[in-house]
Motif scaffolding. Structure first.
Motif, PDB file in Angstrom:
ATOM      1  N   THR A  68       0.820  -1.210   0.000  1.00  0.00           N
ATOM      2  CA  THR A  68       0.000   0.000   0.000  1.00  0.00           C
ATOM      3  C   THR A  68       0.855   1.262   0.000  1.00  0.00           C
ATOM      4  OG1 THR A  68      -1.785  -1.127   1.179  1.00  0.00           O
ATOM      5  CG2 THR A  68      -1.787   1.274   1.271  1.00  0.00           C
ATOM      6  N   LEU A  69       1.904   1.252   0.816  1.00  0.00           N
ATOM      7  CA  LEU A  69       2.745   2.444   0.954  1.00  0.00           C
ATOM      8  C   LEU A  69       3.920   2.467  -0.026  1.00  0.00           C
ATOM      9  CD1 LEU A  69       2.861   2.714   4.855  1.00  0.00           C
ATOM     10  CD2 LEU A  69       1.362   3.939   3.259  1.00  0.00           C
ATOM     11  N   HIS A  70       4.094   1.377  -0.772  1.00  0.00           N
ATOM     12  CA  HIS A  70       5.191   1.276  -1.746  1.00  0.00           C
ATOM     13  C   HIS A  70       6.548   1.492  -1.077  1.00  0.00           C
ATOM     14  CE1 HIS A  70       2.089   1.206  -4.772  1.00  0.00           C
ATOM     15  NE2 HIS A  70       1.599   2.332  -4.284  1.00  0.00           N
ATOM     16  N   ILE A  71       6.764   0.746  -0.010  1.00  0.00           N
ATOM     17  CA  ILE A  71       8.037   0.822   0.717  1.00  0.00           C
ATOM     18  C   ILE A  71       8.609  -0.579   0.854  1.00  0.00           C
ATOM     19  CG2 ILE A  71       7.452   2.925   1.999  1.00  0.00           C
ATOM     20  CD1 ILE A  71       6.768   1.141   4.419  1.00  0.00           C
ATOM     21  N   GLY A  72       9.891  -0.644   1.152  1.00  0.00           N
ATOM     22  CA  GLY A  72      10.550  -1.921   1.365  1.00  0.00           C
ATOM     23  C   GLY A  72      10.511  -2.333   2.824  1.00  0.00           C
ATOM     24  N   ARG A  73      10.884  -3.566   3.063  1.00  0.00           N
ATOM     25  CA  ARG A  73      10.858  -4.116   4.422  1.00  0.00           C
ATOM     26  C   ARG A  73      11.800  -3.356   5.367  1.00  0.00           C
ATOM     27  NH1 ARG A  73       8.117  -8.045   5.644  1.00  0.00           N
ATOM     28  NH2 ARG A  73       8.087  -8.976   3.588  1.00  0.00           N
ATOM     29  N   THR A  74      12.967  -2.982   4.892  1.00  0.00           N
ATOM     30  CA  THR A  74      13.916  -2.261   5.735  1.00  0.00           C
ATOM     31  C   THR A  74      13.342  -0.911   6.158  1.00  0.00           C
ATOM     32  OG1 THR A  74      15.767  -3.349   4.632  1.00  0.00           O
ATOM     33  CG2 THR A  74      16.268  -1.359   5.882  1.00  0.00           C
ATOM     34  N   THR A  75      12.734  -0.204   5.220  1.00  0.00           N
ATOM     35  CA  THR A  75      12.094   1.076   5.540  1.00  0.00           C
ATOM     36  C   THR A  75      10.982   0.862   6.558  1.00  0.00           C
ATOM     37  OG1 THR A  75      12.611   1.942   3.353  1.00  0.00           O
ATOM     38  CG2 THR A  75      10.828   3.038   4.566  1.00  0.00           C
ATOM     39  N   TYR A  76      10.186  -0.169   6.343  1.00  0.00           N
ATOM     40  CA  TYR A  76       9.097  -0.481   7.275  1.00  0.00           C
ATOM     41  C   TYR A  76       9.640  -0.756   8.675  1.00  0.00           C
ATOM     42  CZ  TYR A  76       5.358  -3.029   9.601  1.00  0.00           C
ATOM     43  OH  TYR A  76       4.428  -3.446  10.509  1.00  0.00           O
ATOM     44  N   GLN A  77      10.657  -1.586   8.765  1.00  0.00           N
ATOM     45  CA  GLN A  77      11.207  -1.953  10.073  1.00  0.00           C
ATOM     46  C   GLN A  77      11.780  -0.745  10.803  1.00  0.00           C
ATOM     47  OE1 GLN A  77      13.811  -5.097   8.780  1.00  0.00           O
ATOM     48  NE2 GLN A  77      12.282  -6.683   9.181  1.00  0.00           N
ATOM     49  N   LYS A  78      12.503   0.119  10.086  1.00  0.00           N
ATOM     50  CA  LYS A  78      13.057   1.331  10.698  1.00  0.00           C
ATOM     51  C   LYS A  78      11.938   2.261  11.154  1.00  0.00           C
ATOM     52  CE  LYS A  78      15.978   4.785  11.505  1.00  0.00           C
ATOM     53  NZ  LYS A  78      15.481   5.456  12.684  1.00  0.00           N
ATOM     54  N   ALA A  79      10.955   2.462  10.298  1.00  0.00           N
ATOM     55  CA  ALA A  79       9.831   3.337  10.637  1.00  0.00           C
ATOM     56  C   ALA A  79       9.046   2.790  11.817  1.00  0.00           C
ATOM     57  CB  ALA A  79       8.916   3.509   9.421  1.00  0.00           C
ATOM     58  N   ASN A  80       8.850   1.495  11.868  1.00  0.00           N
ATOM     59  CA  ASN A  80       8.116   0.877  12.967  1.00  0.00           C
ATOM     60  C   ASN A  80       8.873   1.051  14.283  1.00  0.00           C
ATOM     61  OD1 ASN A  80       5.663  -0.522  13.561  1.00  0.00           O
ATOM     62  ND2 ASN A  80       6.893  -2.318  14.019  1.00  0.00           N
ATOM     63  N   ALA A  81      10.192   0.907  14.236  1.00  0.00           N
ATOM     64  CA  ALA A  81      11.005   1.127  15.438  1.00  0.00           C
ATOM     65  C   ALA A  81      10.884   2.578  15.906  1.00  0.00           C
ATOM     66  CB  ALA A  81      12.462   0.768  15.167  1.00  0.00           C
ATOM     67  N   ASP A  82      10.874   3.504  14.954  1.00  0.00           N
ATOM     68  CA  ASP A  82      10.703   4.920  15.293  1.00  0.00           C
ATOM     69  C   ASP A  82       9.338   5.172  15.939  1.00  0.00           C
ATOM     70  OD1 ASP A  82      13.191   5.371  14.189  1.00  0.00           O
ATOM     71  OD2 ASP A  82      12.407   6.281  12.343  1.00  0.00           O
ATOM     72  N   LEU A  83       8.301   4.526  15.404  1.00  0.00           N
ATOM     73  CA  LEU A  83       6.961   4.682  15.971  1.00  0.00           C
ATOM     74  C   LEU A  83       6.935   4.231  17.432  1.00  0.00           C
ATOM     75  CD1 LEU A  83       4.731   3.272  13.099  1.00  0.00           C
ATOM     76  CD2 LEU A  83       4.935   5.649  13.797  1.00  0.00           C
ATOM     77  N   LEU A  84       7.555   3.091  17.696  1.00  0.00           N
ATOM     78  CA  LEU A  84       7.587   2.585  19.065  1.00  0.00           C
ATOM     79  C   LEU A  84       8.303   3.549  19.995  1.00  0.00           C
ATOM     80  CD1 LEU A  84       8.363  -1.187  18.416  1.00  0.00           C
ATOM     81  CD2 LEU A  84       6.187  -0.203  19.155  1.00  0.00           C
ATOM     82  N   SER A  85       9.408   4.110  19.530  1.00  0.00           N
ATOM     83  CA  SER A  85      10.168   5.057  20.353  1.00  0.00           C
ATOM     84  C   SER A  85       9.370   6.323  20.624  1.00  0.00           C
ATOM     85  CB  SER A  85      11.487   5.422  19.671  1.00  0.00           C
ATOM     86  OG  SER A  85      12.311   4.294  19.579  1.00  0.00           O
ATOM     87  N   THR A  86       8.729   6.841  19.597  1.00  0.00           N
ATOM     88  CA  THR A  86       7.931   8.054  19.768  1.00  0.00           C
ATOM     89  C   THR A  86       6.766   7.800  20.716  1.00  0.00           C
ATOM     90  OG1 THR A  86       8.531   8.757  17.538  1.00  0.00           O
ATOM     91  CG2 THR A  86       6.610   9.833  18.547  1.00  0.00           C
ATOM     92  N   LEU A  87       6.094   6.681  20.531  1.00  0.00           N
ATOM     93  CA  LEU A  87       4.993   6.336  21.432  1.00  0.00           C
ATOM     94  C   LEU A  87       5.493   6.188  22.866  1.00  0.00           C
ATOM     95  CD1 LEU A  87       2.101   5.625  22.094  1.00  0.00           C
ATOM     96  CD2 LEU A  87       2.568   3.278  21.319  1.00  0.00           C
ATOM     97  N   ALA A  88       6.653   5.595  23.035  1.00  0.00           N
ATOM     98  CA  ALA A  88       7.211   5.417  24.384  1.00  0.00           C
ATOM     99  C   ALA A  88       7.443   6.767  25.068  1.00  0.00           C
ATOM    100  CB  ALA A  88       8.510   4.620  24.319  1.00  0.00           C
ATOM    101  N   VAL A  89       7.911   7.737  24.323  1.00  0.00           N
ATOM    102  CA  VAL A  89       8.127   9.080  24.885  1.00  0.00           C
ATOM    103  C   VAL A  89       6.808   9.670  25.351  1.00  0.00           C
ATOM    104  CG1 VAL A  89       8.807  11.456  24.338  1.00  0.00           C
ATOM    105  CG2 VAL A  89      10.232   9.546  23.599  1.00  0.00           C
ATOM    106  N   TYR A  90       5.791   9.642  24.493  1.00  0.00           N
ATOM    107  CA  TYR A  90       4.497  10.187  24.873  1.00  0.00           C
ATOM    108  C   TYR A  90       3.843   9.393  26.005  1.00  0.00           C
ATOM    109  CZ  TYR A  90       4.585  13.330  20.840  1.00  0.00           C
ATOM    110  OH  TYR A  90       4.919  14.311  19.939  1.00  0.00           O
ATOM    111  N   ALA A  91       4.012   8.078  25.999  1.00  0.00           N
ATOM    112  CA  ALA A  91       3.453   7.244  27.069  1.00  0.00           C
ATOM    113  C   ALA A  91       4.149   7.538  28.393  1.00  0.00           C
ATOM    114  CB  ALA A  91       3.587   5.765  26.708  1.00  0.00           C
TER     115      ALA A  91
END
Length: 97
Positions: A68-91
């Motif tokens: 759907t997003l036309h991205i590769g697995r490496t991009t997805y994995q890096k972005a997902n790790a970033d999401l977790l970190s950002t959520l952790a800060v707000y949490a």
């Protein structure tokens, strides 16, 4: 971020809609942190915003998100790790981590 924090953030992302429907004080804190994370990425990064929407709101498979997003697995994995970190800060600011 510890492995336990990472696990809690993944669980919150995956159960986002359930947290919104069951407004306990802790769930409200998680919901607020999730919304802050989504708002941040809506303004700053469409790829990460797309992952939040496709993977965690619509529960698409990883492969569907990649397609759907036309991205590769490496991009997805890096972005997902970033999401977790950002959520952790707000949490953490909400006092749930």
């Amino acid at each position: 971020m510890t492995n336990e924090h990472r696990r809690q953030c993944r669980a919150a992302l995956w159960h986002w809609q359930l947290l919104e429907r069951q407004p306990t004080p802790e769930n409200q804190c998680w919901t607020h942190a999730l919304r802050q994370t989504a708002a941040y990425y809506q303004q700053q990064d469409p790829i990460r915003a797309g992952i939040l929407e496709q993977r965690y709101r619509r529960h698409q498979t990883e492969q569907q998100v990649l397609d759907t997003l036309h991205i590769g697995r490496t991009t997805y994995q890096k972005a997902n790790a970033d999401l977790l970190s950002t959520l952790a800060v707000y949490a953490a600011k909400q006092g749930v981590l």
